[in-house]
Design a protein around this motif. Sequence first.
Motif, PDB file in Angstrom:
ATOM      1  N   THR A  90      38.175  -7.211  18.479  1.00 26.47           N
ATOM      2  CA  THR A  90      39.556  -7.462  18.103  1.00 26.47           C
ATOM      3  C   THR A  90      40.484  -7.309  19.296  1.00 26.47           C
ATOM      4  O   THR A  90      40.166  -6.633  20.280  1.00 26.47           O
ATOM      5  CB  THR A  90      40.004  -6.487  17.004  1.00 26.47           C
ATOM      6  N   MET A 203      42.738   0.036   3.271  1.00 24.35           N
ATOM      7  CA  MET A 203      42.310  -0.862   4.345  1.00 24.35           C
ATOM      8  C   MET A 203      42.834  -0.405   5.701  1.00 24.35           C
ATOM      9  O   MET A 203      43.826   0.321   5.798  1.00 24.35           O
ATOM     10  CB  MET A 203      42.801  -2.289   4.072  1.00 24.35           C
ATOM     11  N   SER A 206      44.876  -3.332  10.591  1.00 23.75           N
ATOM     12  CA  SER A 206      44.684  -4.718  11.024  1.00 23.75           C
ATOM     13  C   SER A 206      44.399  -5.644   9.845  1.00 23.75           C
ATOM     14  O   SER A 206      44.644  -6.853   9.936  1.00 23.75           O
ATOM     15  CB  SER A 206      43.539  -4.795  12.038  1.00 23.75           C
ATOM     16  N   ASP A 207      43.879  -5.090   8.749  1.00 22.20           N
ATOM     17  CA  ASP A 207      43.617  -5.898   7.549  1.00 22.20           C
ATOM     18  C   ASP A 207      44.805  -5.845   6.585  1.00 22.20           C
ATOM     19  O   ASP A 207      45.128  -6.860   5.948  1.00 22.20           O
ATOM     20  CB  ASP A 207      42.361  -5.401   6.844  1.00 22.20           C
ATOM     21  N   ARG A 210      47.471  -8.373   7.086  1.00 25.07           N
ATOM     22  CA  ARG A 210      47.079  -9.767   6.847  1.00 25.07           C
ATOM     23  C   ARG A 210      47.059 -10.125   5.370  1.00 25.07           C
ATOM     24  O   ARG A 210      46.983 -11.304   5.016  1.00 25.07           O
ATOM     25  CB  ARG A 210      45.686 -10.029   7.434  1.00 25.07           C
ATOM     26  N   ASP A 215      44.893 -14.036  -0.852  1.00 27.08           N
ATOM     27  CA  ASP A 215      43.713 -13.166  -0.834  1.00 27.08           C
ATOM     28  C   ASP A 215      43.390 -12.597  -2.214  1.00 27.08           C
ATOM     29  O   ASP A 215      42.365 -11.928  -2.377  1.00 27.08           O
ATOM     30  CB  ASP A 215      43.921 -12.006   0.151  1.00 27.08           C
ATOM     31  N   LEU A 223      38.501 -10.463   1.154  1.00 23.83           N
ATOM     32  CA  LEU A 223      38.732 -10.852   2.544  1.00 23.83           C
ATOM     33  C   LEU A 223      37.603 -10.338   3.427  1.00 23.83           C
ATOM     34  O   LEU A 223      36.783  -9.516   2.991  1.00 23.83           O
ATOM     35  CB  LEU A 223      40.071 -10.324   3.053  1.00 23.83           C
ATOM     36  N   THR A 224      37.588 -10.829   4.657  1.00 27.06           N
ATOM     37  CA  THR A 224      36.637 -10.372   5.666  1.00 27.06           C
ATOM     38  C   THR A 224      37.383  -9.471   6.634  1.00 27.06           C
ATOM     39  O   THR A 224      38.411  -9.881   7.190  1.00 27.06           O
ATOM     40  CB  THR A 224      36.026 -11.553   6.431  1.00 27.06           C
ATOM     41  N   THR A 225      36.910  -8.248   6.817  1.00 30.65           N
ATOM     42  CA  THR A 225      37.623  -7.308   7.676  1.00 30.65           C
ATOM     43  C   THR A 225      37.621  -7.805   9.115  1.00 30.65           C
ATOM     44  O   THR A 225      36.662  -8.409   9.590  1.00 30.65           O
ATOM     45  CB  THR A 225      36.993  -5.909   7.619  1.00 30.65           C
ATOM     46  N   LEU A 226      38.721  -7.537   9.804  1.00 33.18           N
ATOM     47  CA  LEU A 226      38.892  -8.047  11.155  1.00 33.18           C
ATOM     48  C   LEU A 226      37.994  -7.323  12.151  1.00 33.18           C
ATOM     49  O   LEU A 226      37.434  -7.934  13.058  1.00 33.18           O
ATOM     50  CB  LEU A 226      40.363  -7.892  11.579  1.00 33.18           C
ATOM     51  N   LYS A 229      34.002  -7.465  10.572  1.00 37.67           N
ATOM     52  CA  LYS A 229      33.590  -8.768  10.031  1.00 37.67           C
ATOM     53  C   LYS A 229      32.785  -8.585   8.745  1.00 37.67           C
ATOM     54  O   LYS A 229      31.784  -9.262   8.508  1.00 37.67           O
ATOM     55  CB  LYS A 229      32.756  -9.548  11.057  1.00 37.67           C
ATOM     56  N   ARG A 269      49.600  -5.179  13.527  1.00 41.64           N
ATOM     57  CA  ARG A 269      49.330  -3.786  13.161  1.00 41.64           C
ATOM     58  C   ARG A 269      50.148  -2.835  14.019  1.00 41.64           C
ATOM     59  O   ARG A 269      50.756  -1.879  13.526  1.00 41.64           O
ATOM     60  CB  ARG A 269      47.840  -3.476  13.332  1.00 41.64           C
TER      61      ARG A 269
END
Length: 360
Positions: A90, A203, A206-207, A210, A215, A223-226, A229, A269
């Motif tokens: 990231t 969360m 960073s998530d 978003r 979502d 969602l897919t975590t940043l 992943k 973030r």
Amino acid sequence: MPRQRSRAAVTLPKGVHRVVSRGREYFYFQPGRGTDHAGERIPLPNDPHAPEFWNAIRQAQGMMGAVPVDTIGAVLDGYLEFIKSSGQITAGTIDQYQRSLKLARTAWGNLPAKGLRPVHVQAVMDGLAATPGKANNFLSAMRALSTWARVRDHIDHSLTEGVKPYGKESGHKPWTPEQIEAALQHLTGMIRRGVILYMYTGMRGSDAVRLGWTDVDDGGFALTTLKRKRDVWCPIVPELAAEMASWEKRPGPFLYQQGGRADGHRFTRKMFSTHFAEARDKVPALKGVTLHGLRCTAVIRLRRAGLSTGQIGDIVGMSLPMIERYCRFADRKTSGQAALLTLRRTSEEQNCKTPQNSKT
């Protein structure tokens, strides 16, 4: 006019030239400059401290493919360029590594890479003893660098073997019920909304920044975590659903800036953390709390609801050891309270055994 910070001088390799024109600094590569055999003049990036600058030099020199890397500075350039282009790390982690590895460049930049030893890394750690967090970040970056460089034969051995991080006296603490109540009463706008999202989803920041209406999936957030992943599905609990009922349904994330030139723009973030800190400092009851502490709060809430560590991991995208670490205090407290109830019940039963009751 803000004063520009001076940067450390950089020794330019042969064929690289610096030109100052109209107050601006330019660099270019031209072997044989000023001779009858001068080569083509190739412009270079304007920041000699950036990895892209040194990679551009190597390309200009025709050294594509396997590039000999013999100094610490060259190893750092290659590693930073790798993590930027890999797409697996990231932006926040890259920024942290860059800041930490500046210490390595300052200390050993022009020295042979294969001469670096763990004792040298330990010396830097000792010098950072007064700031253990900074020291541990440096060690983490050096470990990642060492792993990358070792398998590419830039170094002969681990650079961090035996080097230990400084112990943490305390991590991010979960918020107390009083602190949560104070936040809900005194924080307003997007800061209050962000606290609610952090608290009821658990969360990472960073998530959380978003998350948006797109979502929402069958009563939860999918969602897919940043960072990891990892695909997660986080249920929207009734308390959060009640708050969301008053939120405008608009494109983009739930959290966005309000007022000024950035009105309507999404938060990063880091930016949201900065805005939160400014609002938090105006509320005495929130002294010392962190946004990451709300992640702990959410995990503890899920644990007390009876969920297993595996289930919590699927919801918040956290590793099982980290969940257990966050829950250790809550589990001990719950166990202690249960033990206290048992002791009280036993004591009451013993008090009921009076002589009169015994005869009966």
